[in-house]
Scaffold this motif. Structure first.
Motif, PDB file in Angstrom:
ATOM      1  N   VAL A  48     -59.162  23.073-117.298  1.00  0.00           N
ATOM      2  CA  VAL A  48     -59.982  22.984-118.505  1.00  0.00           C
ATOM      3  C   VAL A  48     -61.282  22.291-118.128  1.00  0.00           C
ATOM      4  CG1 VAL A  48     -60.219  21.859-120.755  1.00  0.00           C
ATOM      5  CG2 VAL A  48     -58.072  22.991-120.146  1.00  0.00           C
ATOM      6  N   ALA A  49     -62.407  22.918-118.442  1.00  0.00           N
ATOM      7  CA  ALA A  49     -63.724  22.340-118.180  1.00  0.00           C
ATOM      8  C   ALA A  49     -64.390  22.087-119.527  1.00  0.00           C
ATOM      9  CB  ALA A  49     -64.571  23.283-117.337  1.00  0.00           C
ATOM     10  N   THR A  50     -64.735  20.844-119.800  1.00  0.00           N
ATOM     11  CA  THR A  50     -65.296  20.540-121.102  1.00  0.00           C
ATOM     12  C   THR A  50     -66.550  19.682-121.021  1.00  0.00           C
ATOM     13  OG1 THR A  50     -64.872  19.525-123.272  1.00  0.00           O
ATOM     14  CG2 THR A  50     -63.701  18.582-121.393  1.00  0.00           C
ATOM     15  N   ASP A  51     -67.532  20.080-121.795  1.00  0.00           N
ATOM     16  CA  ASP A  51     -68.702  19.255-122.038  1.00  0.00           C
ATOM     17  C   ASP A  51     -68.255  18.004-122.799  1.00  0.00           C
ATOM     18  OD1 ASP A  51     -71.534  18.633-122.446  1.00  0.00           O
ATOM     19  OD2 ASP A  51     -71.232  19.320-124.500  1.00  0.00           O
ATOM     20  N   LEU A  52     -69.140  17.012-122.892  1.00  0.00           N
ATOM     21  CA  LEU A  52     -68.797  15.770-123.600  1.00  0.00           C
ATOM     22  C   LEU A  52     -69.486  15.686-124.959  1.00  0.00           C
ATOM     23  CD1 LEU A  52     -68.725  13.133-120.700  1.00  0.00           C
ATOM     24  CD2 LEU A  52     -66.818  14.383-121.750  1.00  0.00           C
ATOM     25  N   ASP A  53     -70.775  15.382-124.977  1.00  0.00           N
ATOM     26  CA  ASP A  53     -71.477  15.152-126.238  1.00  0.00           C
ATOM     27  C   ASP A  53     -71.543  16.420-127.073  1.00  0.00           C
ATOM     28  OD1 ASP A  53     -72.578  12.273-125.985  1.00  0.00           O
ATOM     29  OD2 ASP A  53     -73.051  13.217-124.068  1.00  0.00           O
ATOM     30  N   GLY A  54     -71.112  16.317-128.315  1.00  0.00           N
ATOM     31  CA  GLY A  54     -71.082  17.463-129.198  1.00  0.00           C
ATOM     32  C   GLY A  54     -69.903  18.375-128.970  1.00  0.00           C
ATOM     33  N   THR A  55     -69.044  18.033-128.009  1.00  0.00           N
ATOM     34  CA  THR A  55     -67.906  18.885-127.654  1.00  0.00           C
ATOM     35  C   THR A  55     -66.602  18.073-127.646  1.00  0.00           C
ATOM     36  OG1 THR A  55     -69.345  20.342-126.366  1.00  0.00           O
ATOM     37  CG2 THR A  55     -66.994  20.478-125.918  1.00  0.00           C
ATOM     38  N   LEU A  56     -66.370  17.301-126.612  1.00  0.00           N
ATOM     39  CA  LEU A  56     -65.151  16.496-126.533  1.00  0.00           C
ATOM     40  C   LEU A  56     -65.267  15.218-127.364  1.00  0.00           C
ATOM     41  CD1 LEU A  56     -62.391  16.465-124.829  1.00  0.00           C
ATOM     42  CD2 LEU A  56     -63.515  14.657-123.529  1.00  0.00           C
ATOM     43  N   LEU A  57     -66.452  14.618-127.340  1.00  0.00           N
ATOM     44  CA  LEU A  57     -66.660  13.351-128.031  1.00  0.00           C
ATOM     45  C   LEU A  57     -66.995  13.568-129.502  1.00  0.00           C
ATOM     46  CD1 LEU A  57     -68.944  11.475-125.452  1.00  0.00           C
ATOM     47  CD2 LEU A  57     -66.442  11.471-125.587  1.00  0.00           C
ATOM     48  N   HIS A  58     -66.551  12.629-130.325  1.00  0.00           N
ATOM     49  CA  HIS A  58     -67.022  12.612-131.703  1.00  0.00           C
ATOM     50  C   HIS A  58     -68.490  12.179-131.714  1.00  0.00           C
ATOM     51  CE1 HIS A  58     -62.904  12.280-133.961  1.00  0.00           C
ATOM     52  NE2 HIS A  58     -62.946  13.295-133.118  1.00  0.00           N
ATOM     53  N   ASP A  59     -69.133  12.323-132.853  1.00  0.00           N
ATOM     54  CA  ASP A  59     -70.548  11.971-132.931  1.00  0.00           C
ATOM     55  C   ASP A  59     -70.801  10.488-132.677  1.00  0.00           C
ATOM     56  OD1 ASP A  59     -71.288  14.558-133.420  1.00  0.00           O
ATOM     57  OD2 ASP A  59     -71.544  14.311-135.588  1.00  0.00           O
ATOM     58  N   ASP A  60     -69.794   9.650-132.900  1.00  0.00           N
ATOM     59  CA  ASP A  60     -69.953   8.218-132.602  1.00  0.00           C
ATOM     60  C   ASP A  60     -69.656   7.902-131.146  1.00  0.00           C
ATOM     61  OD1 ASP A  60     -67.209   8.428-132.457  1.00  0.00           O
ATOM     62  OD2 ASP A  60     -66.781   6.998-134.080  1.00  0.00           O
ATOM     63  N   LYS A  61     -69.486   8.941-130.333  1.00  0.00           N
ATOM     64  CA  LYS A  61     -69.247   8.859-128.891  1.00  0.00           C
ATOM     65  C   LYS A  61     -67.868   8.331-128.539  1.00  0.00           C
ATOM     66  CE  LYS A  61     -73.203  10.483-128.941  1.00  0.00           C
ATOM     67  NZ  LYS A  61     -73.263  11.964-128.960  1.00  0.00           N
ATOM     68  N   SER A  62     -66.943   8.406-129.469  1.00  0.00           N
ATOM     69  CA  SER A  62     -65.569   7.991-129.201  1.00  0.00           C
ATOM     70  C   SER A  62     -64.730   9.192-128.776  1.00  0.00           C
ATOM     71  CB  SER A  62     -64.952   7.351-130.446  1.00  0.00           C
ATOM     72  OG  SER A  62     -64.825   8.314-131.492  1.00  0.00           O
ATOM     73  N   VAL A  63     -63.612   8.886-128.114  1.00  0.00           N
ATOM     74  CA  VAL A  63     -62.607   9.896-127.769  1.00  0.00           C
ATOM     75  C   VAL A  63     -61.424   9.645-128.679  1.00  0.00           C
ATOM     76  CG1 VAL A  63     -61.224  10.927-125.935  1.00  0.00           C
ATOM     77  CG2 VAL A  63     -63.388   9.818-125.379  1.00  0.00           C
ATOM     78  N   SER A  64     -61.084  10.620-129.502  1.00  0.00           N
ATOM     79  CA  SER A  64     -60.040  10.409-130.498  1.00  0.00           C
ATOM     80  C   SER A  64     -58.666  10.271-129.848  1.00  0.00           C
ATOM     81  CB  SER A  64     -60.012  11.569-131.490  1.00  0.00           C
ATOM     82  OG  SER A  64     -59.485  12.740-130.876  1.00  0.00           O
ATOM     83  N   GLU A  65     -57.750   9.667-130.570  1.00  0.00           N
ATOM     84  CA  GLU A  65     -56.380   9.527-130.077  1.00  0.00           C
ATOM     85  C   GLU A  65     -55.746  10.897-129.843  1.00  0.00           C
ATOM     86  OE1 GLU A  65     -54.832   6.810-129.100  1.00  0.00           O
ATOM     87  OE2 GLU A  65     -56.666   5.691-129.523  1.00  0.00           O
ATOM     88  N   ARG A  66     -56.066  11.848-130.699  1.00  0.00           N
ATOM     89  CA  ARG A  66     -55.522  13.197-130.519  1.00  0.00           C
ATOM     90  C   ARG A  66     -56.024  13.806-129.222  1.00  0.00           C
ATOM     91  NH1 ARG A  66     -55.695  18.161-134.972  1.00  0.00           N
ATOM     92  NH2 ARG A  66     -54.441  19.646-133.730  1.00  0.00           N
ATOM     93  N   ASP A 299     -63.787  17.319-135.387  1.00  0.00           N
ATOM     94  CA  ASP A 299     -62.470  17.783-135.837  1.00  0.00           C
ATOM     95  C   ASP A 299     -61.576  18.101-134.647  1.00  0.00           C
ATOM     96  OD1 ASP A 299     -60.608  18.400-137.818  1.00  0.00           O
ATOM     97  OD2 ASP A 299     -61.220  20.509-137.919  1.00  0.00           O
ATOM     98  N   ASP A 300     -61.876  17.500-133.479  1.00  0.00           N
ATOM     99  CA  ASP A 300     -61.028  17.596-132.280  1.00  0.00           C
ATOM    100  C   ASP A 300     -60.781  19.037-131.845  1.00  0.00           C
ATOM    101  OD1 ASP A 300     -60.758  14.798-132.185  1.00  0.00           O
ATOM    102  OD2 ASP A 300     -59.066  14.843-133.562  1.00  0.00           O
ATOM    103  N   GLY A 301     -61.864  19.832-131.832  1.00  0.00           N
ATOM    104  CA  GLY A 301     -61.714  21.235-131.477  1.00  0.00           C
ATOM    105  C   GLY A 301     -61.155  21.478-130.090  1.00  0.00           C
ATOM    106  N   VAL A 302     -61.556  20.659-129.092  1.00  0.00           N
ATOM    107  CA  VAL A 302     -61.030  20.827-127.735  1.00  0.00           C
ATOM    108  C   VAL A 302     -59.544  20.522-127.707  1.00  0.00           C
ATOM    109  CG1 VAL A 302     -61.146  19.990-125.355  1.00  0.00           C
ATOM    110  CG2 VAL A 302     -63.254  20.344-126.664  1.00  0.00           C
ATOM    111  N   ALA A 303     -59.141  19.437-128.338  1.00  0.00           N
ATOM    112  CA  ALA A 303     -57.729  19.053-128.349  1.00  0.00           C
ATOM    113  C   ALA A 303     -56.874  20.133-129.001  1.00  0.00           C
ATOM    114  CB  ALA A 303     -57.554  17.725-129.085  1.00  0.00           C
ATOM    115  N   ARG A 304     -57.365  20.719-130.067  1.00  0.00           N
ATOM    116  CA  ARG A 304     -56.595  21.767-130.761  1.00  0.00           C
ATOM    117  C   ARG A 304     -56.297  22.942-129.824  1.00  0.00           C
ATOM    118  NH1 ARG A 304     -56.788  21.665-136.526  1.00  0.00           N
ATOM    119  NH2 ARG A 304     -57.930  19.844-137.314  1.00  0.00           N
ATOM    120  N   VAL A 305     -57.296  23.368-129.046  1.00  0.00           N
ATOM    121  CA  VAL A 305     -57.079  24.496-128.143  1.00  0.00           C
ATOM    122  C   VAL A 305     -56.135  24.108-127.009  1.00  0.00           C
ATOM    123  CG1 VAL A 305     -58.180  26.103-126.543  1.00  0.00           C
ATOM    124  CG2 VAL A 305     -59.287  25.548-128.712  1.00  0.00           C
ATOM    125  N   ILE A 306     -56.304  22.916-126.451  1.00  0.00           N
ATOM    126  CA  ILE A 306     -55.400  22.472-125.386  1.00  0.00           C
ATOM    127  C   ILE A 306     -53.964  22.440-125.891  1.00  0.00           C
ATOM    128  CG2 ILE A 306     -54.737  20.503-123.939  1.00  0.00           C
ATOM    129  CD1 ILE A 306     -57.695  19.855-123.632  1.00  0.00           C
TER     130      ILE A 306
END
Length: 317
Positions: A48-66, A299-306
């Protein structure tokens, strides 16, 4: 990665000054040619290759628990995760504790491979050669009067007085870009990994098209900011080309890669990967270039697909 005020300041720390492997930016990519997105997500995904800002990270730059849980589950299932970002190594603290066992991330739009297990040490560089950087500056001085520049090296950033103070770096030298690129400039012994150029009046996409037309023969131009801020790497350097190198070293084909992104600097990577997902909040060009969608970064779009991919693997044995 967004180099403007939409990215929070990371803890500033000296970059390691250990020797790094430097490759020619124009060296050929040894991975297979790009493959179109498949009609459905592959069950045999290996990376899995993922961008960070605007993709994996929330707008507050956090990584959600999900998302943290999904990344851990992917690793446990033998699926590698690569963070592939425009951020420099010094801004990777936000995800350094979530990288997989390999410890590697691709930074600066493909110009640097970073080992996050070793404090963000840069282990591979694909530089923007000084002569090409100067040629870009000369061309844009003529084509886009009023533009201001910054020079990102492996050890930090320096910028012109007119360059917007997105993130003040206490170690930065403030001077004309011509002086910053001089053979006797501060940190001149360290590779340039990215040239940044901002315009106070032009629209972002308009500026990108203008700059490519004026100086596209001297570098790879892209953008990841909502402002008219462009990022210029060495010719042939992109998230896709460096990801292809990393995959080739692991014997991973494009068809075994799922990629996520939201901005124009993700386009090559999304086209190269066998399956690609645009975030719901993605730039129109990204939405047009991908056949798969997921929910927004918040809305944790990357996590949902994984989670879906791992569920498919489990049900098919």
């Amino acid at each position: 990665m967004r180099e403007d005020g939409s990215v929070t300041s990371a803890t500033e720390r000296p970059e390691p000054h250990t020797p790094v492997r430097t490759r020619s930016a124009s060296a050929p990519v040894s991975a297979p040619a790009s493959a179109p997105a498949s009609a459905s997500a592959p069950r045999d995904v290996r990376l899995v290759a993922t961008d960070l800002d605007g993709t994996l990270l929330h707008d507050d730059k956090s990584v959600s628990e999900r998302t943290i849980a999904a990344l851990a589950a992917a690793e446990a299932a033998g699926v590698e995760v690569f963070f592939v970002t425009g951020r420099p190594a010094r801004w990777m603290d936000v995800v350094s504790s979530h990288v997989q066992g390999h410890g590697l991330a691709i930074c600066a739009n493909g110009a640097a491979v970073v080992d996050l297990h070793r404090g963000g040490e840069i282990v591979d560089v694909r530089p923007l050669e000084r002569e090409d950087a100067i040629a870009v500056v000369d061309a844009l001085r003529i084509a886009a009067p009023g533009a201001s520049f910054a020079v990102e090296r492996t050890v930090g950033i320096h910028y012109e007085p007119q360059y917007p103070p997105f993130h003040l770096d206490p170690g930065a030298v403030v001077a004309s870009v011509e002086k910053l690129l001089a053979v006797d400039a501060a940190d001149a012994g360290h590779p340039v990994i990215k040239l940044l150029v901002h315009h106070p009046e032009l629209g972002p996409d308009e500026f990108l098209a203008l700059a490519r037309a004026a100086a596209g023969g001297h570098g790879s131009f892209t953008r990841s900011s909502p402002t008219a801020l462009l990022e210029i790497s060495g010719l042939g350097v992109s998230k896709a080309s460096t990801l292809a190198r990393c995959c080739a070293e692991r014997g991973i084909a494009p068809e075994e890669v799922v990629a996520f992104g939201d901005m124009p600097n993700d386009l090559e990577m999304l086209s190269w990967a066998g399956t690609s997902y645009a975030m719901a909040n993605a730039h129109p060009e990204v939405l047009a270039a991908t056949s798969h969608r997921t929910t927004a970064n918040n809305d944790d779009g990357v996590a949902r697909v994984i989670e879906q991919l791992l569920e498919q693997r489990a049900t098919t044995g």
